[in-house]
Write a protein that holds these residues in place. Structure first.
Motif, PDB file in Angstrom:
ATOM      1  N   GLY A 415      -0.203 -10.607 -24.989  1.00 27.38           N
ATOM      2  CA  GLY A 415       0.607 -11.645 -25.792  1.00 27.38           C
ATOM      3  C   GLY A 415       1.583 -12.295 -25.068  1.00 27.38           C
ATOM      4  O   GLY A 415       2.710 -12.796 -25.562  1.00 27.38           O
ATOM      5  N   ARG A 416       1.209 -12.623 -23.716  1.00 29.15           N
ATOM      6  CA  ARG A 416       2.290 -13.592 -23.181  1.00 29.15           C
ATOM      7  C   ARG A 416       1.541 -14.847 -22.817  1.00 29.15           C
ATOM      8  O   ARG A 416       0.192 -15.046 -22.744  1.00 29.15           O
ATOM      9  CB  ARG A 416       2.450 -12.634 -21.806  1.00 29.15           C
ATOM     10  N   VAL A 417       2.376 -16.006 -22.528  1.00 28.56           N
ATOM     11  CA  VAL A 417       1.976 -17.076 -22.051  1.00 28.56           C
ATOM     12  C   VAL A 417       2.681 -17.495 -20.890  1.00 28.56           C
ATOM     13  O   VAL A 417       3.910 -17.590 -20.900  1.00 28.56           O
ATOM     14  CB  VAL A 417       2.198 -18.181 -23.107  1.00 28.56           C
ATOM     15  N   ALA A 418       2.140 -17.477 -19.687  1.00 28.92           N
ATOM     16  CA  ALA A 418       2.494 -17.917 -18.506  1.00 28.92           C
ATOM     17  C   ALA A 418       2.505 -19.340 -17.810  1.00 28.92           C
ATOM     18  O   ALA A 418       1.243 -19.952 -18.302  1.00 28.92           O
ATOM     19  CB  ALA A 418       2.120 -17.009 -17.356  1.00 28.92           C
ATOM     20  N   LEU A 419       3.253 -19.866 -17.270  1.00 30.15           N
ATOM     21  CA  LEU A 419       3.231 -21.139 -16.959  1.00 30.15           C
ATOM     22  C   LEU A 419       3.215 -21.086 -15.358  1.00 30.15           C
ATOM     23  O   LEU A 419       4.142 -20.670 -14.869  1.00 30.15           O
ATOM     24  CB  LEU A 419       4.456 -21.940 -17.085  1.00 30.15           C
ATOM     25  N   LEU A 420       1.974 -21.737 -14.771  1.00 29.77           N
ATOM     26  CA  LEU A 420       1.845 -21.612 -13.404  1.00 29.77           C
ATOM     27  C   LEU A 420       2.168 -23.118 -12.750  1.00 29.77           C
ATOM     28  O   LEU A 420       1.783 -23.869 -13.164  1.00 29.77           O
ATOM     29  CB  LEU A 420       0.243 -21.318 -13.023  1.00 29.77           C
ATOM     30  N   ASP A 421       2.579 -23.021 -11.519  1.00 26.66           N
ATOM     31  CA  ASP A 421       2.787 -24.061 -10.622  1.00 26.66           C
ATOM     32  C   ASP A 421       1.436 -23.962  -9.717  1.00 26.66           C
ATOM     33  O   ASP A 421       1.280 -23.065  -8.744  1.00 26.66           O
ATOM     34  CB  ASP A 421       4.033 -23.865  -9.968  1.00 26.66           C
ATOM     35  N   VAL A 422       0.599 -25.086 -10.153  1.00 28.58           N
ATOM     36  CA  VAL A 422      -0.541 -24.921  -9.387  1.00 28.58           C
ATOM     37  C   VAL A 422      -0.693 -25.155  -8.046  1.00 28.58           C
ATOM     38  O   VAL A 422      -1.402 -24.741  -7.188  1.00 28.58           O
ATOM     39  CB  VAL A 422      -1.540 -26.159 -10.102  1.00 28.58           C
ATOM     40  N   THR A 423       0.260 -26.198  -7.520  1.00 28.70           N
ATOM     41  CA  THR A 423       0.406 -26.472  -5.853  1.00 28.70           C
ATOM     42  C   THR A 423       0.994 -25.473  -5.410  1.00 28.70           C
ATOM     43  O   THR A 423       0.523 -24.947  -4.386  1.00 28.70           O
ATOM     44  CB  THR A 423       1.392 -27.594  -6.006  1.00 28.70           C
ATOM     45  N   ARG A 424       2.064 -24.566  -5.794  1.00 32.10           N
ATOM     46  CA  ARG A 424       2.598 -23.417  -5.076  1.00 32.10           C
ATOM     47  C   ARG A 424       1.972 -22.215  -5.344  1.00 32.10           C
ATOM     48  O   ARG A 424       2.118 -21.021  -4.511  1.00 32.10           O
ATOM     49  CB  ARG A 424       4.151 -23.395  -5.252  1.00 32.10           C
ATOM     50  N   GLY A 425       1.013 -22.069  -6.438  1.00 39.58           N
ATOM     51  CA  GLY A 425       0.452 -20.784  -6.808  1.00 39.58           C
ATOM     52  C   GLY A 425       1.117 -19.802  -7.341  1.00 39.58           C
ATOM     53  O   GLY A 425       1.127 -18.647  -7.141  1.00 39.58           O
ATOM     54  N   ILE A 426       2.433 -20.051  -8.041  1.00 37.09           N
ATOM     55  CA  ILE A 426       3.582 -19.001  -8.540  1.00 37.09           C
ATOM     56  C   ILE A 426       3.639 -19.293 -10.037  1.00 37.09           C
ATOM     57  O   ILE A 426       3.311 -20.255 -10.589  1.00 37.09           O
ATOM     58  CB  ILE A 426       4.696 -18.991  -7.818  1.00 37.09           C
ATOM     59  N   ALA A 427       3.892 -18.187 -10.879  1.00 38.73           N
ATOM     60  CA  ALA A 427       4.279 -18.321 -12.223  1.00 38.73           C
ATOM     61  C   ALA A 427       5.715 -18.635 -12.288  1.00 38.73           C
ATOM     62  O   ALA A 427       6.644 -17.977 -11.634  1.00 38.73           O
ATOM     63  CB  ALA A 427       4.055 -17.156 -12.927  1.00 38.73           C
ATOM     64  N   ILE A 428       6.030 -19.580 -12.982  1.00 33.90           N
ATOM     65  CA  ILE A 428       7.403 -20.346 -12.815  1.00 33.90           C
ATOM     66  C   ILE A 428       8.280 -20.089 -14.294  1.00 33.90           C
ATOM     67  O   ILE A 428       9.361 -20.108 -14.734  1.00 33.90           O
ATOM     68  CB  ILE A 428       7.535 -21.626 -12.570  1.00 33.90           C
ATOM     69  N   ARG A 429       7.316 -19.389 -15.438  1.00 34.06           N
ATOM     70  CA  ARG A 429       8.006 -19.489 -16.735  1.00 34.06           C
ATOM     71  C   ARG A 429       6.941 -18.427 -17.353  1.00 34.06           C
ATOM     72  O   ARG A 429       5.887 -18.377 -17.328  1.00 34.06           O
ATOM     73  CB  ARG A 429       8.218 -20.459 -17.539  1.00 34.06           C
ATOM     74  N   MET A 430       7.467 -17.747 -18.385  1.00 36.53           N
ATOM     75  CA  MET A 430       6.515 -16.784 -19.349  1.00 36.53           C
ATOM     76  C   MET A 430       7.428 -16.667 -20.769  1.00 36.53           C
ATOM     77  O   MET A 430       8.512 -16.578 -20.763  1.00 36.53           O
ATOM     78  CB  MET A 430       6.505 -15.451 -18.681  1.00 36.53           C
ATOM     79  N   TRP A 431       6.442 -16.740 -21.727  1.00 36.49           N
ATOM     80  CA  TRP A 431       6.923 -16.645 -23.135  1.00 36.49           C
ATOM     81  C   TRP A 431       6.272 -15.461 -23.594  1.00 36.49           C
ATOM     82  O   TRP A 431       4.993 -14.927 -23.368  1.00 36.49           O
ATOM     83  CB  TRP A 431       6.326 -17.908 -24.069  1.00 36.49           C
ATOM     84  N   LYS A 432       7.031 -14.589 -24.373  1.00 32.19           N
ATOM     85  CA  LYS A 432       6.665 -13.348 -24.983  1.00 32.19           C
ATOM     86  C   LYS A 432       6.095 -13.663 -26.498  1.00 32.19           C
ATOM     87  O   LYS A 432       6.830 -14.448 -27.086  1.00 32.19           O
ATOM     88  CB  LYS A 432       7.643 -12.105 -24.732  1.00 32.19           C
ATOM     89  N   GLY A 433       5.380 -12.682 -26.931  1.00 34.67           N
ATOM     90  CA  GLY A 433       5.251 -12.595 -28.579  1.00 34.67           C
ATOM     91  C   GLY A 433       4.121 -13.753 -29.080  1.00 34.67           C
ATOM     92  O   GLY A 433       4.435 -14.384 -30.116  1.00 34.67           O
ATOM     93  N   TYR A 434       3.295 -14.137 -28.105  1.00 36.68           N
ATOM     94  CA  TYR A 434       2.182 -14.908 -28.519  1.00 36.68           C
ATOM     95  C   TYR A 434       0.811 -14.352 -28.439  1.00 36.68           C
ATOM     96  O   TYR A 434       0.094 -14.694 -27.349  1.00 36.68           O
ATOM     97  CB  TYR A 434       2.380 -16.147 -27.645  1.00 36.68           C
TER      98      TYR A 434
END
Length: 1376
Positions: A415-434
């Motif tokens: 139930g998480r939504v993660a925001l990825l930085d495509v160029t650097r290949g890292i997760a920069i933000r995450m939302w819970k409850g979705y």
């Protein structure tokens, strides 16, 4: 401004779509057998069955149990009816014109349609195709994508040519369909199920350094990824579609399309893959390249000179949770797959297939084991994962790439939504409850605002990315700013919706073809299955700038709230003032505050008191602030607008006060004005009567409607403490002038106070004078209602404006022209309001004369009258305006009833001067044509000029008849001619009338009367020079082309042509063509007469009135006529001869080829320029031609006599005098014999033969009296006597032998006749007589004439004597 969720489309027949997709499935395994026996397409269940579910005895329970079960049933039915879309595969075209819904092996295509509901057009999606897509046994649809293909036509503006539906199946097949469900291509690229189809299309690079991405279609399998080049796919699809269309239409052979280029990668090092994204081609920077080389190869690793280009792919699933793959370009050669085209046609069911795995359409009724073999599948190129985000417990579910290819959103089973930085290949933000979230992206461009208007080089437009998250379990749609932005929007929606995000646009576009395209696509759409509504999300750019506490965002919110208040139609002024003042004072940003103030000042519902109060409060608040922190532009705007509002209020207040209607200081001048006004009063009264026609007008366009303050402010500018008037449209300009000065002209406002108020504002006197004159000239009808009072007030107002500083120059020079009075004259001479312009000129002339006289007295101290160039120009201007008023009064006379109406033409001094010396005569000639005045009546009226004066007869106004109206119009015409003695001399007027009629005839050749009237007017021109030039121009400009067409047509058909042929070749009917040829004869005869008389008469002199001597413009018709070259008389006579022959042939319907009556020289001379000398026929003509000519003339005479006989022979015979022209050109006209006599010598035909034939035809018709008149001119009487002797015998034979009522005396007389005479009478044939029943007295007179005519030695003299005796005896017996 905030986020909006707007409805733009609605899906029709959504229930039918659900029934079709689920009609063969059981929604509940516990449904009773009775339910299973129901029809498959029914989705509603019986209430009793649901109440008995799980408990057959539940039907016997009480009412409470039944109610509870009914509630549970409704909830279950509602859940089933709305959640079905979650189990379907759904795809929406980026252009929103095609929606595909698929479930298992069935699919439904819905296309866009427009419908009108309550006068409003809206787009809907209706079912265009439905059916089963599965070909292999047991396969189901696993993924669908709709790709719009761009049009290759140059006229395209960005709309797609057609849309291709790509469908992936669980069997591994990928098939391509048209919008109508026709299969184009099918290929088995891998034997595993297709997991996801995604597309990437061309996007214009935002910055110069961004790599241009190529189009491609990517297909994800559980362990492989296939990418198809977009250009190759685009060309193949277009070729297949064309071949399918040809095969379906004609059953032609299939042509192999070009092969597809694709790459197949075997994705390694991941336990499970469920979704992917193709980022595109990227190039590492040098630092990243060295870093990767050091990590992989150690310290001694070698680094290439240029970083390689790589295609980046991101996958989600498990082990690792997210994987990043990089495929170096050039390591793997693309595979070529041959395409087999499939044709869906009723004519054939054959299976077309080819090598390398492409399959086509299949007939389910045929079983061919050989075709069921799986095609060969190409092996995949191994591709190892470069790195990933390891999380053993987390499994990714979907990935959504942002439009700029820099960010990606990933959902997982936690139930998480993660925001990825495509160029650097890292997760920069995450939302819970979705849980079960669905993602989409919205890209917003910055508006064209401050960044582009910066003083330095314009900055590039910025773009913002917003992540859209739909949480179905919570029923909420959220919009988040990236990367670390807040939630900028949230909407409560249904729990069973589908978020549709394409992530691509049109395929087949490149950097060249996309120039100038403005394709509008919906980025994110939300489909609600409960209502079938499609909504799109709109996000303003400023929400990406900062958080909620941003001053700019707050100011935009206040501006939006103010805009909403201003849009309200029924808002109390107090509420409006309070809300607007609060919003304006709270806004901090100067640009937004200025925008809000301008929006408030342009609102039509805001009263002036409210605007004044708000503007003053804003100005006070700005003055209280630090002067350095205050925006100077905003401060100037507030002060200037407040000054204008105060001016508007003062003028309104003065309008309600009222003012004196008399001005004692101007009494002497007014007395002189009244004398001049009395002189023109009769003309003004007549003009007012004729120009006051009823007309339709709208209330908002009325000049008496109050001027809105918004219109007042839009036409005023305040610069440097002075107010300037900005001229806009004429309607607004006149309305502003009415607001300022109409109260002064009507005496309702204090004139001097109004002028003082306007002078204090700094408005230049020249602009005020322009407003005053425009108002005066525009409201002419209101001025003429009370001209004396209006003129008096205008005089006072003009004197007050002239006294302002900067109006009239104090230094007076008698030889100079004052710009102030020149402005008045210019407005008067340009105006089409003749009466108002004359009154204004009289007032200004009087005021200018008084001003010049006072200046001269103070300067020279002399009793001599001051003479200046200014007064001379005023005298000329007043005289010109008087002439124009008289002419305009004439033009306002309405046309007689039954004629086409329309607005009367308007004239002014300027238009007459620019129309040249013939402009006045041209205007009057157009009036003559509208009135339908005949040439003779016009000549009689012009002869009255100088002999009578135009006076108002007593009781004339009470006459109602048409004759009275005609008399009044004629009197006006005489008065106009008296004012223009030179411009409207008879020759000029007749010449212009002639030209006007021929121009009108050329517009409608069916109106032959117009050409006849033109010729009649031309006859009245006394000057042969003008007559010659006009007729020559008429012939060459309008007549000769149609005349030659008529001649060639008659030559072709050999007779008088029918109506259809005449309309096709000549452009007029047969009746109009006959009239046209008659007018041609008259025109050519006028031309010959004028050419003969031109040497005897002096050249005509054209004069013009002194006040109109400076006219400049095109030359008049008379001037052009005098410049024409002379004509060649024999050539004109040659054409007149042909026109006469054609006119006679058309009139009497004769069979003749007119050009065949002339030899080769004569034919070649036709239709040449009349001013040239041509080789004409001379000498004796061929006897054959002379015989044809003689036969034609004899038939003309015969036709004329027959016409007389049918008319009763009442018209007397009158010879045509030499040089006169025929009036009536009909077949019964009395000039036809004379015309034939005149044509005889020209055609080398004996006139005596024509006369003898005419005498015989008249006797044959029984017109003995006419025959005797013509007989006197016959020369060869012996031949005529022999011809008449036969005709007499026919008459007597009819009386004695062929009459049914034969009497006994007649029979006895026949027995007593000599045998020779009796035999001769029996040989006669009375059937040749057209009128055998002739009085016996006429026959006796004819025989007597014969005896006198024949000499005694004539061979038939004795026979004539016997006839005389027989007739006398028969006559004597009948008298007895």
């Amino acid at each position: 401004m905030s986020c909006c969720l707007l409805e733009f489309c609605r899906v029709q027949e959504l229930k039918a779509v659900r029934e079709f997709l689920y009609q063969n499935q059981e929604h509940n395994s516990t449904v009773s057998s009775e339910d299973k026996s129901q029809p498959e397409h029914e989705l509603a269940w019986d209430n009793s069955d649901w109440e008995a579910w799980g408990n057959p005895d539940a039907k016997e329970d009480g009412a409470a149990t039944a109610t509870a079960n009914s509630t549970v049933e409704e909830e279950i039915v509602a859940a089933v009816s709305t959640s079905w879309l979650q189990d379907c595969v759904v795809s929406l075209s980026p252009c929103s014109d095609l929606l595909v819904v698929a479930h298992q092996h069935k699919a439904v295509f819905l296309s866009a349609k427009w419908r009108t509901d309550r006068g409003k057009e809206e787009m809907t999606l209706a079912v265009s195709w439905s059916g089963s897509l599965s070909i292999e046994e047991g396969e189901c649809v696993s993924s669908v994508i709709c790709i719009p293909l761009a049009s290759q036509k140059r006229s395209s503006t960005g709309r797609p040519d057609w849309t291709c539906i790509v469908v992936g199946f669980s069997s591994g097949y990928v098939r391509f369909y048209t919008e109508s469900g026709v299969l184009l291509l099918a290929q088995l690229l891998n034997e595993d199920p297709v997991l996801r189809l995604k597309c990437r299309t061309y996007e214009i690079p935002r910055h110069p350094g961004v790599t241009e991405q190529h189009e491609e279609l990517s297909i994800l399998y559980p362990a492989a990824l296939v990418t198809i080049d977009g250009f190759s796919l685009f060309q193949s699809l277009r070729a297949c579609r064309n071949q399918v269309a040809r095969a379906a239409a004609a059953g032609s052979d299939v042509i192999q399309p070009p092969p597809l280029a694709y790459k197949k990668w075997g994705l390694q090092d991941m336990d499970a893959i469920v979704d992917h994204s193709s980022v595109g081609i990227m190039t590492l920077c040098v630092f990243d390249q060295m870093k990767n080389a050091s990590i992989l190869g150690g310290f001694h690793a070698s680094v290439k000179g240029s970083p390689p280009a790589m295609s980046q792919y991101i996958t989600v699933g498990g082990g690792p949770y997210t994987g990043f793959y990089y495929a170096v370009e050039g390591n793997s050669q693309p595979l070529l797959s041959h395409v087999a085209l499939a044709v869906a046609s009723k004519l054939t069911s054959a299976l077309f297939s080819a090598a390398s795995g492409w399959l086509g359409w299949k007939n389910k009724n045929e079983e061919e084991p050989a075709q069921k073999q799986k095609p060969k599948v190409e092996p995949a190129t191994p591709l190892a994962v470069r790195f990933g985000l390891p999380d053993s417990r987390r499994h990714g579910e979907s990935i959504c790439l942002s439009p700029c290819n820099t960010l990606a959103g990933v959902t997982d089973d936690f139930g998480r939504v993660a925001l990825l930085d495509v160029t650097r290949g890292i997760a920069i933000r995450m939302w819970k409850g979705y849980r079960d979230a669905q993602l989409g992206w919205v890209q917003v461009s910055e508006g064209r605002g401050e960044r582009e208007s910066s003083p330095s080089a314009p900055l590039p437009r910025r773009h913002a990315q917003f992540l859209v998250i739909y949480a179905p379990r919570r029923g909420i749609l959220e919009v988040w700013g990236t990367q670390q932005g807040p939630r900028v929007g949230a909407f409560t929606v249904g729990k069973h919706c589908r978020l549709l995000y394409a992530g691509y646009r049109l395929m087949g576009v490149n950097s060249v073809t996309s120039q100038g395209w403005q394709l509008h696509t919906q980025q994110v759409c939300l489909l609600d299955p409960a209502t079938g509504v499609l909504r799109t999300i709109t996000v303003p750019f400023h929400l990406a700038l900062s958080d909620k506490k941003s001053e700019r965002a707050k100011d935009m919110h206040l501006l939006k709230r103010l805009t909403a208040v201003l849009r309200g139609r029924e808002v109390e002024p107090d509420v409006l003032e309070r809300e607007a003042k609060s919003a304006l004072l709270d806004i901090k940003h100067p640009a937004i505050k200025k925008q809000a103030l301008e929006s408030l000042l342009s609102n039509k519902n805001a009263p002036v008191s409210c605007l004044t109060s708000i503007t003053r409060a804003l100005l006070d608040s700005l003055k209280e602030q630090d002067p350095e922190a205050v925006d100077e532009t905003l401060l100037q705007l507030c002060s200037s607008q407040l000054k204008l509002l105060q001016l508007y209020t003062d003028i309104q207040r003065l309008y309600t006060i009222g003012g004196p209607t008399t001005h004692p200081e101007l009494s002497d001048l007014s007395a002189g004005l009244e004398e001049e006004l009395a002189a023109v009063s009769p003309t003004l009264q007549r003009y007012a009567e004729l120009s006051s026609r009823p007309a339709v007008s709208f209330a908002q366009d009325s000049p008496d409607s109050p001027l809105p303050v918004q219109s007042f402010l839009s036409q005023m500018e305040c610069q440097g403490g002075e107010v300037k008037v900005v001229r806009g449209q004429d309607t607004d300009w006149n309305q502003l002038g009415s607001f300022l000065f109409w109260g002064c002209l009507t005496g309702e406002s204090p004139l001097q106070q109004v002028c003082d108020t306007l002078q204090e504002t700094g408005i230049s006197p020249q602009q005020l004078l322009s407003l005053l004159l425009s108002l005066w000239l525009h409201r002419e009808k209101d001025v003429l209602k009370s001209p004396k009072e209006s003129v008096r007030n205008l005089h006072a107002l003009l004197a007050a404006l002239s006294a302002m500083k900067g109006a009239v120059e104090e230094s007076w020079d008698p030889q100079s022209v004052s710009p102030w009075w020149l402005q008045v004259r210019t407005a008067c001479v340009q105006s089409h309001s003749s009466a108002a312009a004359l009154l204004a000129a009289l007032v200004a002339h009087r005021a200018a004369k008084a001003s010049i006289t006072s200046l001269a007295d103070s300067k020279f101290q002399s009793d001599w009258e001051a003479v200046s160039l200014e007064l001379e120009q005023w005298a000329v201007c007043v005289r010109q305006l008087e002439d124009v008023l008289t002419l305009q009064t004439l033009l306002c006379v309405p046309p007689p009833p039954g004629t086409p109406g329309g607005a009367p033409p308007l004239c002014s001094v300027r238009s007459l001067l620019e129309g040249g010396r013939g402009g006045i005569a041209d205007s009057v000639s157009k009036w003559v044509f509208r009135q339908g005045l005949g040439p003779e009546l016009l000549r009689n009226r012009l002869q009255e000029r100088g002999r009578c004066e135009v006076t108002e007869r007593p009781g004339e106004g009470q006459e109602k008849g048409q004759e009275a109206e005609l008399g009044r119009a004629a009197e006006l015409l005489v008065s106009v001619c008296q004012r223009f003695p030179d411009s409207l001399c008879p020759d000029l007027l007749f010449a212009h009338c002639c030209w006007e009629y021929v121009v009108q005839w050329n517009k409608d050749p069916e109106e032959g009367q117009h050409l006849c009237s033109a010729v009649e007017h031309l006859k009245l021109v006394s000057s042969p020079h003008i007559q010659l030039g006009i007729s020559s121009m008429m012939w060459s400009t309008f007549v000769v082309k149609r005349f030659s067409a008529a001649a060639f047509l008659m030559e072709k058909v050999g007779k008088a042509p029918k109506d259809r042929l005449c309309r096709r070749d000549v452009g007029m009917g047969d009746g109009a063509m006959t009239s046209f040829l008659g007018s041609c004869v008259q025109l050519l005869q006028i031309l010959m007469e004028a050419d003969s008389a031109v040497e005897e008469v002096a050249h005509a002199a054209l004069c013009v009135e002194e006040v109109w001597g400076n006219a400049e413009g095109p030359a008049s018709i008379a001037e052009l006529a005098l410049d024409q070259r002379g004509v060649h008389y024999p050539l004109v006579q040659h054409h007149c001869l042909l026109a006469s022959i054609m006119h006679a042939a058309m009139t009497f319907g004769l069979r003749i080829k007119p050009l065949s009556l002339f030899d080769s020289k004569g034919k070649n001379a036709f239709f040449r320029d009349l001013t040239t000398i041509q080789l004409m026929p001379s000498g004796d003509m061929d006897p054959g031609l002379i015989s044809l000519r003689q036969e034609f003339l004899l038939r003309v005479l015969t036709g004329w006599v027959k016409t007389l006989g049918e008319a009763g022979g009442e018209a007397p015979v009158s010879g045509r005098a030499p040089g006169t022209l025929p009036g009536d050109s009909g077949p019964g006209a009395d000039w036809w014999p004379s015309l034939c006599q005149d044509l005889g010598p020209l055609l080398q035909v004996s006139q005596d033969i024509l006369r003898r034939h005419l005498v015989c035809e008249l006797y044959n018709q029984g017109l003995d009296q006419r025959a005797e008149e013509v007989m006197m001119e016959v020369e060869d009487r012996d031949v005529l006597g022999s011809q008449l002797l036969v005709l007499t015998g026919q008459r007597l034979s009819y009386s004695l032998l062929h009459t049914q009522t034969q009497t006994q005396p007649a029979m006895e007389l026949l027995a007593r006749l000599p045998p020779t005479l009796c035999t001769w009478l029996k040989a006669m044939d009375p059937g040749e007589l057209r009128c055998p029943l002739v009085a016996l007295a006429q026959t006796s007179r004819l025989v007597s004439r014969l005896v006198e005519m024949l000499p005694e030695n004539h061979g038939q003299y004795s026979l004539a004597l016997h006839l005389l005796e027989a007739v006398d005896a028969l006559q004597g017996e009948r008298e007895d």
